[in-house]
Design an enzyme around this catalytic site. Sequence first.
Site, PDB file in Angstrom:
ATOM      1  N   PHE A 149       0.839  -1.202   0.000  1.00 29.55           N
ATOM      2  CA  PHE A 149       0.000   0.000   0.000  1.00 29.55           C
ATOM      3  C   PHE A 149       0.875   1.254   0.000  1.00 29.55           C
ATOM      4  O   PHE A 149       0.610   2.209   0.712  1.00 29.55           O
ATOM      5  CB  PHE A 149      -0.912  -0.017   1.227  1.00 29.55           C
ATOM      6  CG  PHE A 149      -2.303   0.514   0.968  1.00 29.55           C
ATOM      7  CD1 PHE A 149      -3.088  -0.001  -0.039  1.00 29.55           C
ATOM      8  CD2 PHE A 149      -2.842   1.529   1.751  1.00 29.55           C
ATOM      9  CE1 PHE A 149      -4.370   0.464  -0.265  1.00 29.55           C
ATOM     10  CE2 PHE A 149      -4.122   2.017   1.538  1.00 29.55           C
ATOM     11  CZ  PHE A 149      -4.891   1.483   0.521  1.00 29.55           C
ATOM     12  N   GLY A 150       1.912   1.220  -0.850  1.00 24.83           N
ATOM     13  CA  GLY A 150       2.772   2.389  -1.021  1.00 24.83           C
ATOM     14  C   GLY A 150       2.140   3.360  -2.001  1.00 24.83           C
ATOM     15  O   GLY A 150       0.913   3.385  -2.177  1.00 24.83           O
ATOM     16  N   ILE A 165       2.043   3.459  -5.268  1.00 26.07           N
ATOM     17  CA  ILE A 165       1.309   2.827  -6.359  1.00 26.07           C
ATOM     18  C   ILE A 165       0.085   2.078  -5.836  1.00 26.07           C
ATOM     19  O   ILE A 165      -1.012   2.212  -6.376  1.00 26.07           O
ATOM     20  CB  ILE A 165       2.235   1.904  -7.154  1.00 26.07           C
ATOM     21  CG1 ILE A 165       3.272   2.754  -7.921  1.00 26.07           C
ATOM     22  CG2 ILE A 165       1.452   1.027  -8.120  1.00 26.07           C
ATOM     23  CD1 ILE A 165       4.357   1.955  -8.611  1.00 26.07           C
ATOM     24  N   ALA A 220       3.713  -5.547 -10.364  1.00 25.89           N
ATOM     25  CA  ALA A 220       4.880  -5.312  -9.511  1.00 25.89           C
ATOM     26  C   ALA A 220       6.144  -5.869 -10.157  1.00 25.89           C
ATOM     27  O   ALA A 220       6.771  -5.206 -10.977  1.00 25.89           O
ATOM     28  CB  ALA A 220       4.646  -5.922  -8.137  1.00 25.89           C
ATOM     29  N   ARG A 221       6.495  -7.088  -9.808  1.00 27.62           N
ATOM     30  CA  ARG A 221       7.674  -7.750 -10.350  1.00 27.62           C
ATOM     31  C   ARG A 221       7.344  -9.200 -10.671  1.00 27.62           C
ATOM     32  O   ARG A 221       6.749  -9.909  -9.862  1.00 27.62           O
ATOM     33  CB  ARG A 221       8.834  -7.698  -9.347  1.00 27.62           C
ATOM     34  CG  ARG A 221       9.556  -6.354  -9.308  1.00 27.62           C
ATOM     35  CD  ARG A 221      10.361  -6.140 -10.584  1.00 27.62           C
ATOM     36  NE  ARG A 221      11.058  -4.874 -10.619  1.00 27.62           N
ATOM     37  CZ  ARG A 221      10.571  -3.754 -11.147  1.00 27.62           C
ATOM     38  NH1 ARG A 221       9.350  -3.742 -11.659  1.00 27.62           N
ATOM     39  NH2 ARG A 221      11.294  -2.654 -11.171  1.00 27.62           N
ATOM     40  N   GLU A 229      11.145 -12.617 -18.064  1.00 27.85           N
ATOM     41  CA  GLU A 229      11.108 -11.621 -19.142  1.00 27.85           C
ATOM     42  C   GLU A 229      12.446 -11.589 -19.897  1.00 27.85           C
ATOM     43  O   GLU A 229      13.501 -11.715 -19.283  1.00 27.85           O
ATOM     44  CB  GLU A 229      10.840 -10.227 -18.553  1.00 27.85           C
ATOM     45  CG  GLU A 229       9.444 -10.039 -18.042  1.00 27.85           C
ATOM     46  CD  GLU A 229       9.217  -8.609 -17.525  1.00 27.85           C
ATOM     47  OE1 GLU A 229      10.035  -7.703 -17.831  1.00 27.85           O
ATOM     48  OE2 GLU A 229       8.220  -8.395 -16.819  1.00 27.85           O
ATOM     49  N   HIS A 231       5.207  -5.604 -19.834  1.00 27.79           N
ATOM     50  CA  HIS A 231       5.822  -4.702 -18.849  1.00 27.79           C
ATOM     51  C   HIS A 231       5.606  -3.243 -19.271  1.00 27.79           C
ATOM     52  O   HIS A 231       6.543  -2.447 -19.349  1.00 27.79           O
ATOM     53  CB  HIS A 231       7.321  -5.014 -18.713  1.00 27.79           C
ATOM     54  CG  HIS A 231       7.897  -4.608 -17.393  1.00 27.79           C
ATOM     55  ND1 HIS A 231       8.903  -5.286 -16.755  1.00 27.79           N
ATOM     56  CD2 HIS A 231       7.607  -3.560 -16.565  1.00 27.79           C
ATOM     57  CE1 HIS A 231       9.217  -4.706 -15.620  1.00 27.79           C
ATOM     58  NE2 HIS A 231       8.443  -3.648 -15.481  1.00 27.79           N
TER      59      HIS A 231
END
Length: 360
Positions: free
Chosen positions: A181-182, A184, A266-267, A296, A314
């Site tokens: 919950f930063g 972004i 995210a990642r 990726e 991405h």
Amino acid sequence: MAYTSSQEASRKPIVLHIGDPVKWNTDLYAKFSEDFTVVRPSTEERQRDEFMKGLREKRWGNFAAIFRPFWNTGGEMGRWDKELIPLIPTSCKIFASAGAGFDWADVDLLAARGIVYCNSAAASAESVADFALFLILATFRNLTWCTTAARSSAAEFKDCHTNAAAVSHNPRGHTLGIIGFGNIGFRIAQKAYRAFGMKIKYYDVVRKPAAQEAEVEAEFFSSLDAMLAISDCVVLATPASPDGKKLIVKERLRNIKWGSRFVNIARGSLVDDEAVADAVEEGRLVGVGLDVHDLEPNVNERLKRLREVTLTSHNAGGTLQTHIGFEELSMRNIDAVLKGREPLTPVNKHLLVTPVKHTL
């Protein structure tokens, strides 16, 4: 560009600029270049072996900052790890980079060297949140099925037109669980709450202030599995794990609500793609949206074949406004620290043993 003794005589702090030249914030960069001596290694010098050699030789002097304004250049030397970081001169106080993620740099080791790492997540929050909403909607409305059928045969068009409605849903009123919950994650919550009327739940290592929660009627969960169990759609919006471990794996997916949806902006390294494919095939996940992928630029072949899965390349943060913001925020972070002020977007400041301030 090589460092010279005349630059040392200027006594201006040296900034090591890795990557392409600044493209958009040229006026700000001109002022930046007046205040600091900027040196930019060539592409050949940024290859790992040559870059490490250059650091050992102090080819670029005792620089006070590292500046990487783009996410797609300036990374030619590979990961900043226990092999590379000890070669950074002790004069360096800040590493400011484009991008929201920082898995390509060991921020703990940087902190141990007295270097604050600043990312640019704030510059990409709007773009990533917009894209997340698209993927959320795609999982509820079967948008991959709809778009591919329209580009295919008349029979597939009719099949989708006739049958997609029964398995499509409005997001309104459904529960959105956000992991992280930063900047972004919170922006995603704001948009989903206001545009879709979704119920916001979130998991984070630190609970956010009550006023922030109240803005989107968010409920905090200290247990990730407990949040997964009640969420109709889960969005992964947290940085990569420093230890390289995956967060969404087969065992964790067993705890996710049956018939729910999953989105990752995210990642890719945080998610076991095979486990996600298994969950779709067994019906536990009825919709998936993945902008990032574990290997990726290669994308999981099983996921490609599933019409419940929306896959993108991405692209979430990829807007012109984001690139402009990356450049600007990186320069402003360096300007602040090298002039004795606090960094704007520090990632590892809490790990620093010594203050990051540096007097110009």
